[in-house]
Design a protein around this motif. Structure first.
Motif: not given
Length: 503
Positions: A131-140
């Protein structure tokens, strides 16, 4: 923005990250190197690495975007993110390091002597990490779309590929070097353009006057909305999520296993507090400037792009392009460092529990840990970055945090109580977020559901305590010995005495 800026920054950060990762490969030889860097990371290195992985897309982009939208109400996010480390310092850092565990599930099994508690903890750790990785990928994805015009999936895929390369090749020792470098890159990427922008404003009376007076929507940082029961509850619940959620973040906790001893873990935490305090000055500054100077104050429809667009809008020309490239490189470093920390922590859990704990199993688990959230990110849309990460904090505070605090400080915790508390908190928090997201803005009780930490965290603790008291017969027979291990300071090593190298 000139697409060449985005391409240059993306390629430069990716090459630097990969090169540092391969350097780590040269000195990563043992299983302990891959999992906990052989527990030899010094406090300054470890603090820089923690700062690198903790300052995620929500910190680099999301806080400024929230200030553009919400003004002073958004300042609770950096306060909560930083204050969470005080909780770590007081309650978790040193005892967790003394436990000798590789992962949070290792701690759960050692403390409770229960394979079931270990399995439940493993599932929750993996869920939190994904769940925490997904926002990082959205930010990228947002960064690549904003700076180059390429499809969103390119940014998410690029982060996943670079992270897999660095984690698979060198494990925790390699990632320590990468994340320490990326913290200082992120700080530089925000600080240098901010200084130039402030110097420009100081030398331009009209711009300085605009910053000091009232912009179209009523002030750069207007007073918060009138205080109501809903707003008080929302602020309280957010602070509970951020303070207690920090205690259960797997990618942060695993870094304390890399310190030589508990005293080094405490020093690491103190240094992190200083590094975070300095860093968060700059996203706040970008949010203030964004409210005043970006057209419409919505950054082209993406408030989270404020940090990316502001240097070019204020400075302009070749210097503006250089500053924009620096900011883009810092943003990409934020996605890489946080994602790599999460992938390392998840790879440790998955490989230990499923693949036998070998170096080969670690590498296979690292690929799985990166590919699954990549698939989720490609089929979902981003929420506001800081807001979506805040929900992960609420879930973590309701699940892993009770296990750690009660497991470290209360000898009465049983395996049944720990499992019941974690499941209660996870189910309540997950259901509240899911149902709350389906309600309209004016629906009654929506605020209580979309910010559930104020009641799900106490519920998880209460259930864990009540069930533990009802199952006293299940208390671990070795609990006294394990609690002494957690709380008795280590014997100081002599100057010429070698430190332990293994697990």
């Amino acid at each position: 923005m000139n697409p060449a800026i985005g391409y240059t920054a993306l390629i430069a950060v990716s090459l630097a990250t990969t090169a540092i990762g391969f350097y780590g490969l040269r000195i990563s030889r043992t299983t302990s190197d891959f999992y906990v860097a052989s527990r030899t990371v010094k406090p300054w290195w470890n603090a820089s690495a923690i700062g690198g992985e903790y300052l995620s897309a929500a910190s680099f982009l999301g806080i400024a975007g929230l200030i553009v939208i919400s003004g002073v109400d958004a300042l609770w996010f950096p306060i909560g993110y930083t204050a969470g480390y005080l909780m770590l310092l007081f309650f978790v850092a040193a005892p967790l390091r003394r436990s000798g565990a590789y992962t949070i599930p290792d701690f759960a099994e050692a403390r409770l002597e229960s394979p079931v508690a270990r399995r439940v903890t493993s599932v929750l750790v993996v869920a939190v990490g994904w769940f925490y990785i997904v926002p990082q990928l959205h930010g990228a994805a947002l960064t690549i779309r904003t700076t180059t015009g390429l499809p969103s999936w390119v940014g998410a895929a690029a982060v996943a590929v670079v992270v897999c390369l660095t984690v698979v090749t060198g494990g925790m020792r390699s990632i320590t070097f990468v994340q320490a470098f990326q913290y200082w890159l992120k700080l530089t990427a925000l600080a240098v353009p901010a200084i130039f922008m402030l110097l420009l404003l100081a030398g331009t009376p009209d711009s300085a006057a605009q910053l000091a007076t009232t912009p179209p929507a009523g002030g750069i940082l207007p007073p918060a909305a009138p205080v109501t029961g809903a707003s008080v509850y929302g602020t309280l619940s957010l602070m509970v999520a951020l303070l207690f959620g920090t205690l259960g973040l797997p990618h942060v906790l695993v870094r304390f296993y890399t310190n030589p001893d508990g005293a080094a873990a405490r020093r690491t935490t103190l240094i992190v507090l200083g590094l975070l305090s300095v860093f968060y000055l700059f996203p706040t500054m970008y949010g203030v400037l964004g409210r005043a100077f970006l057209p419409g104050r919505d950054s082209g429809g993406f408030p989270d792009a404020t940090v990316l667009l502001l240097p070019g809008a204020l400075v302009g020309g070749p210097l503006g392009d250089v500053l924009s490239a620096l900011v883009v490189s810092g943003a990409f470093a934020a996605f890489l460092s946080t994602t790599s920390g999460l992938v390392v922590s998840l790879a440790g859990v998955i490989s230990q529990d499923v693949l036998g704990g070998s170096v080969r199993g670690f590498r296979v688990a690292a690929v799985v840990a990166a590919v699954v959230p990549l698939g989720i990110a490609l089929v979902t849309d981003s929420l506001a970055l800081a807001g979506s990460v805040g929900l992960v904090f609420a879930f973590t505070a309701s699940t892993i945090c009770p296990l750690l605090l009660l497991g470290i400080w209360w000898r009465g915790l049983t395996d049944a109580g720990a499992v019941a508390g974690m499941l209660t908190g996870g189910l309540l928090c997950g259901a509240a977020i899911l149902f709350g997201s389906q309600l309209g803005p004016e629906a009654p009780w929506r605020g209580v559901l979309v910010q559930p930490a104020a009641w799900t965290v106490p519920a998880a603790f209460l259930v864990a305590v009540l069930v533990s008291r009802a199952t006293r017969h299940r208390r671990s027979p070795s609990v006294s010995r394990f609690m002494a291990k957690l709380h008795v300071p280590e014997r100081p090593l002599a100057v010429d005495e070698p430190r332990p190298q293994g697990g």
